[in-house]
Design an enzyme around this catalytic site. Structure first.
Site, PDB file in Angstrom:
ATOM      1  N   GLN A  67      12.160  13.565  -2.304  1.00  0.00           N
ATOM      2  CA  GLN A  67      12.420  13.951  -1.204  1.00  0.00           C
ATOM      3  C   GLN A  67      12.438  12.936  -0.173  1.00  0.00           C
ATOM      4  O   GLN A  67      11.167  12.633   0.465  1.00  0.00           O
ATOM      5  CB  GLN A  67      11.751  15.098  -0.582  1.00  0.00           C
ATOM      6  N   TYR A  99      12.020  19.395  10.610  1.00  0.00           N
ATOM      7  CA  TYR A  99      11.876  17.662  10.859  1.00  0.00           C
ATOM      8  C   TYR A  99      13.856  17.486  11.429  1.00  0.00           C
ATOM      9  O   TYR A  99      14.301  18.198  11.805  1.00  0.00           O
ATOM     10  CB  TYR A  99      11.540  17.143   9.385  1.00  0.00           C
ATOM     11  N   ARG A 143      17.795  19.494   0.638  1.00  0.00           N
ATOM     12  CA  ARG A 143      17.505  21.122   1.133  1.00  0.00           C
ATOM     13  C   ARG A 143      17.971  21.233   2.700  1.00  0.00           C
ATOM     14  O   ARG A 143      17.201  20.637   3.826  1.00  0.00           O
ATOM     15  CB  ARG A 143      16.059  20.632   1.042  1.00  0.00           C
ATOM     16  N   THR A 181       4.205  26.996  -4.900  1.00  0.00           N
ATOM     17  CA  THR A 181       2.958  27.694  -4.896  1.00  0.00           C
ATOM     18  C   THR A 181       2.726  27.889  -6.070  1.00  0.00           C
ATOM     19  O   THR A 181       1.963  27.301  -7.038  1.00  0.00           O
ATOM     20  CB  THR A 181       2.813  28.104  -3.917  1.00  0.00           C
TER      21      THR A 181
END
Ligand code: FMN
Length: 360
Positions: free
Chosen positions: A101, A182, A229, A317
């Protein structure tokens, strides 16, 4: 015995054939060195998770001076490429596939982590909704510096050279990080972008930098080894868009032209403040593989694929806490709970010490 035949069936993701649709979502774990070099512990961690249909390795800085956490990895110098090569070797030795990524932290980058330099952004608007997570504790974010047009072109070039470095490091492809507030997301969503030039205002302007970066990555890799993404509803890092369906439908249609490996959608909001259905309109607009993420169980992922809503699902997770997640899902075995107190700490505890199932 669980039966999740579609989730556990192969898929052609662009140029990459994957044996199951259980992807590992990108997870920042801050186990690189202070110089942002990936470590052998990281190679062990990713190697343990090689049974994923595809591992999407954590957010990795495309240039110097873009640290938002400390000890997160980079891919802009030789030592970092060599460190990542150990990771890709470990995953490939176990028969896995791994994308990297590519990321710029933008206005989430704190001066204390970047030699006193301010973060950068489309506009000088500070993050106020959450604090910066530094190794020494949480701090208020500061107002970032607005990027000049020449610097915006520099960002695109940094992504291009990071994409080339990822190839040299042995990755199978790259995912462009356009999510979670971001830098690329700050351009895309209206709340963080008040520019009046070609990179602000109308959606085609706000999407321009992300699309330029995608194009640069496709030039390096070919579209079939590039994913993107996005997180249309996530309010993390003070993000909001006035019209998420319009913004992301436009983006999806533009992305169709690149014939990407996949589009990866986070369907919800970390803080549960912004709600809505973004998957349905994006599914209608986007013609390639759609990967869903956020809060999926194996059963819900199976149903979404069977119903044609998604082609694959990324697990965050639950993959972190279950290195053999596809096998566990296939057997209906219980899942370990992730220990969030160790998400952003150093060393193997809560990182490489989650057990795999005992083989009968
Ligand atoms: C510890 C941690 C680190 C994360 N790091 C990243 C990251 O580097 N890049 C990214 O796009 N998302 C990151 N995320 C978001 C996850 O990829 C994922 O979207 C989130 O965990 C929700 O999926 P889940 O419900 O399957 O866990 C992170 C989440 C967590 C908990």
């Amino acid at each position: 015995m669980a039966s999740l035949p579609k989730l556990l069936s192969p898929l052609q993701l662009g140029d990459v054939q994957i044996p199951n649709r259980v992807l590992m979502a990108p997870l920042t774990r801050v186990r690189a060195t202070e110089a942002h070099v990936p470590t052998s512990l990281m190679a062990e961690y990713y190697g343990q998770r090689a049974s994923a249909g595809l591992i999407i390795a954590e957010a990795t800085a495309v240039c110097d001076g873009a640290s938002a956490f400390g000890n997160e990895p980079g891919i802009h110098n030789g030592a970092q490429v060599a460190g990542w090569a150990k990771v890709t070797d470990a995953v490939h030795a176990q028969g896995g596939r791994i994308f990297l990524q590519l990321w710029h932290g933008g206005r989430a980058c704190h001066p204390q982590l970047n030699g006193g330099a301010l973060g950068v952004a489309p506009s000088p608007i500070a993050i106020t909704g959450n604090k910066a997570a530094l190794p020494t504790g949480e701090l208020e974010h500061q107002a970032p510096r607005e990027l000049s047009l020449a610097e915006i072109t520099g960002v695109m070039h940094a992504f291009r050279s990071a994409a080339a470095n990822a190839k040299q490091a042995g990755f199978d492809g790259v995912e462009v990080h356009g999510a979670n507030g971001y830098l690329l997301d700050a351009f895309l969503r209206s709340s963080a972008n008040q520019r009046t030039d070609n990179y602000g205002g109308a959606v085609e302007n706000r999407a321009r930098l992300l699309l330029e970066v995608v194009e640069a990555c496709c030039e390096v890799w070919g579209g079939g080894r590039v994913g993107v993404r996005v997180s249309p509803l996530n309010s993390y890092n003070s993000m909001k868009d006035d019209s998420p369906v319009e913004t992301y439908s436009f983006l999806a249609e533009r992305l169709n032209t690149y014939k990407l490996a996949y589009l990866h959608m986070m369907r919800a909001d970390f803080f549960k403040a912004q709600k809505g259905d973004v998957l349905t309109p994006i599914r209608a607009a986007y013609k390639g593989n759609l990967v869903g993420n956020m809060g999926y169980t194996g059963e819900e992922a199976e149903a979404a694929i069977v119903e044609g809503k998604l082609d694959a699902v990324a697990f965050g997770t639950s993959f972190l806490a279950n290195p053999d997640l596809p096998e566990r899902l296939s057997q209906g075995a219980p899942l370990h709970k992730p220990d969030s107190s160790k998400f952003y700490t150093a060393g193997p505890a809560g990182y490489t010490d989650y057990p795999t199932m005992v083989k009968a």
